[in-house]
Write a protein that holds these residues in place. Structure first.
Motif, PDB file in Angstrom:
ATOM      1  N   HIS A   9       0.852  -1.193   0.000  1.00 52.85           N
ATOM      2  CA  HIS A   9       0.000   0.000   0.000  1.00 52.85           C
ATOM      3  C   HIS A   9       0.888   1.244   0.000  1.00 52.85           C
ATOM      4  O   HIS A   9       1.644   1.470   0.950  1.00 52.85           O
ATOM      5  CB  HIS A   9      -0.919  -0.010   1.214  1.00 52.85           C
ATOM      6  CG  HIS A   9      -1.878  -1.150   1.222  1.00 52.85           C
ATOM      7  ND1 HIS A   9      -3.077  -1.110   0.547  1.00 52.85           N
ATOM      8  CD2 HIS A   9      -1.804  -2.386   1.807  1.00 52.85           C
ATOM      9  CE1 HIS A   9      -3.713  -2.263   0.719  1.00 52.85           C
ATOM     10  NE2 HIS A   9      -2.962  -3.049   1.478  1.00 52.85           N
ATOM     11  N   ALA A  45      -7.695   0.876   5.977  1.00 51.88           N
ATOM     12  CA  ALA A  45      -6.822  -0.004   6.768  1.00 51.88           C
ATOM     13  C   ALA A  45      -7.514  -1.194   7.430  1.00 51.88           C
ATOM     14  O   ALA A  45      -6.961  -2.298   7.430  1.00 51.88           O
ATOM     15  CB  ALA A  45      -6.062   0.814   7.816  1.00 51.88           C
ATOM     16  N   LEU A  53       2.871  -1.454   4.261  1.00 48.50           N
ATOM     17  CA  LEU A  53       2.592  -0.033   4.073  1.00 48.50           C
ATOM     18  C   LEU A  53       3.866   0.734   3.750  1.00 48.50           C
ATOM     19  O   LEU A  53       4.876   0.591   4.437  1.00 48.50           O
ATOM     20  CB  LEU A  53       1.957   0.540   5.345  1.00 48.50           C
ATOM     21  CG  LEU A  53       1.781   2.065   5.420  1.00 48.50           C
ATOM     22  CD1 LEU A  53       0.828   2.556   4.344  1.00 48.50           C
ATOM     23  CD2 LEU A  53       1.291   2.473   6.810  1.00 48.50           C
ATOM     24  N   THR A  55       4.681   4.741   3.278  1.00 50.11           N
ATOM     25  CA  THR A  55       4.064   6.058   3.388  1.00 50.11           C
ATOM     26  C   THR A  55       5.087   7.179   3.451  1.00 50.11           C
ATOM     27  O   THR A  55       6.142   7.042   4.083  1.00 50.11           O
ATOM     28  CB  THR A  55       3.150   6.139   4.633  1.00 50.11           C
ATOM     29  OG1 THR A  55       2.561   7.449   4.709  1.00 50.11           O
ATOM     30  CG2 THR A  55       3.910   5.862   5.924  1.00 50.11           C
ATOM     31  N   SER A  80       5.522  -1.504   8.166  1.00 49.22           N
ATOM     32  CA  SER A  80       5.529  -0.181   7.543  1.00 49.22           C
ATOM     33  C   SER A  80       6.929   0.342   7.253  1.00 49.22           C
ATOM     34  O   SER A  80       7.859   0.127   8.026  1.00 49.22           O
ATOM     35  CB  SER A  80       4.796   0.823   8.454  1.00 49.22           C
ATOM     36  OG  SER A  80       3.488   0.379   8.736  1.00 49.22           O
TER      37      SER A  80
END
Length: 209
Positions: A9, A45, A53, A55, A80
């Motif tokens: 993502h 989410a 993830l 970001t 993440s």
């Protein structure tokens, strides 16, 4: 785990940067889903299953750091990686405290980025696959000189070499030497790896930072 068994993502507000990250991922065989803001991903989410993830940290509205904290509050666990601009290491450290596994500085270098995503994906199948024994880390810490320990603490707080030199009243070149020696003694492969070790130790020593 096969690359298509999970989704990466990508949360990035800038179109060009988002497309660049997606291109690198798709060219390496990853399944990707784009999200134009942290708020958009936060809404999605709870439905994210078996994902990683990626970001950006600095975004209008909700930042990447705020996103990680919100995910933590909601008990949503997703490996993440944060993307940070030059000079934002202190924010990246805060992001790792909030749960990020790794951070990549802009401009994003493809091989380093893909390696980080592959590393994060390991956490989907093996809990703490890359976790290191805190006793081993403590043993390495004991090998550091007093000055190297001071540099270690400053580095994991995100201070630049010049600022470390100012606080310790030594030259930037001396900081570089101590920093290099410290990284070797700690067996740190990278700055994010060093920070992960520091966080592991901090979990057993509340006054580490």
């Amino acid at each position: 785990m096969h690359l298509t068994d999970f989704t990466v993502h990508v949360v990035e507000d800038e179109e060009a940067a988002r497309q660049s990250l997606v291109f690198m991922l798709t060219m390496n065989g990853f399944a990707v889903k784009m999200h134009r803001s942290a708020v958009a991903f936060l809404a999605f989410a709870p439905h994210a299953r078996s994902g990683v993830l990626v970001t950006d940290l600095r975004m209008p509205g909700m930042s990447g750091l705020q996103l990680l904290r919100e995910l933590g509050d909601l008990k949503i666990k997703i490996p993440s990686i944060v993307i940070t601009g030059h000079g934002d290491v202190r924010i990246a450290v805060e992001a790792m405290k909030a749960g990020a596994l790794d951070f990549i500085e802009k401009p994003v270098e493809s091989s380093m980025f893909i390696e980080a995503v592959e590393g994060a994906a390991k956490y989907l199948t093996v809990v703490n696959a890359d976790a290191e024994d805190t006793v081993d880390i403590q043993t390495r810490l004991q090998t550091l000189s007093e000055r190297e320990r001071q540099v270690f603490s400053a580095v994991v707080e995100g201070l630049a070499n010049k600022l470390i030199a100012y606080h310790l009243n030594i030259s930037p070149r001396t900081v570089e030497v101590h920093r290099a020696n410290m990284m070797v003694k700690m067996k740190a492969k990278s700055l994010p790896h060093l920070i992960r070790m520091a966080l592991a130790v901090a979990s057993t020593r509340s006054n580490f930072f």
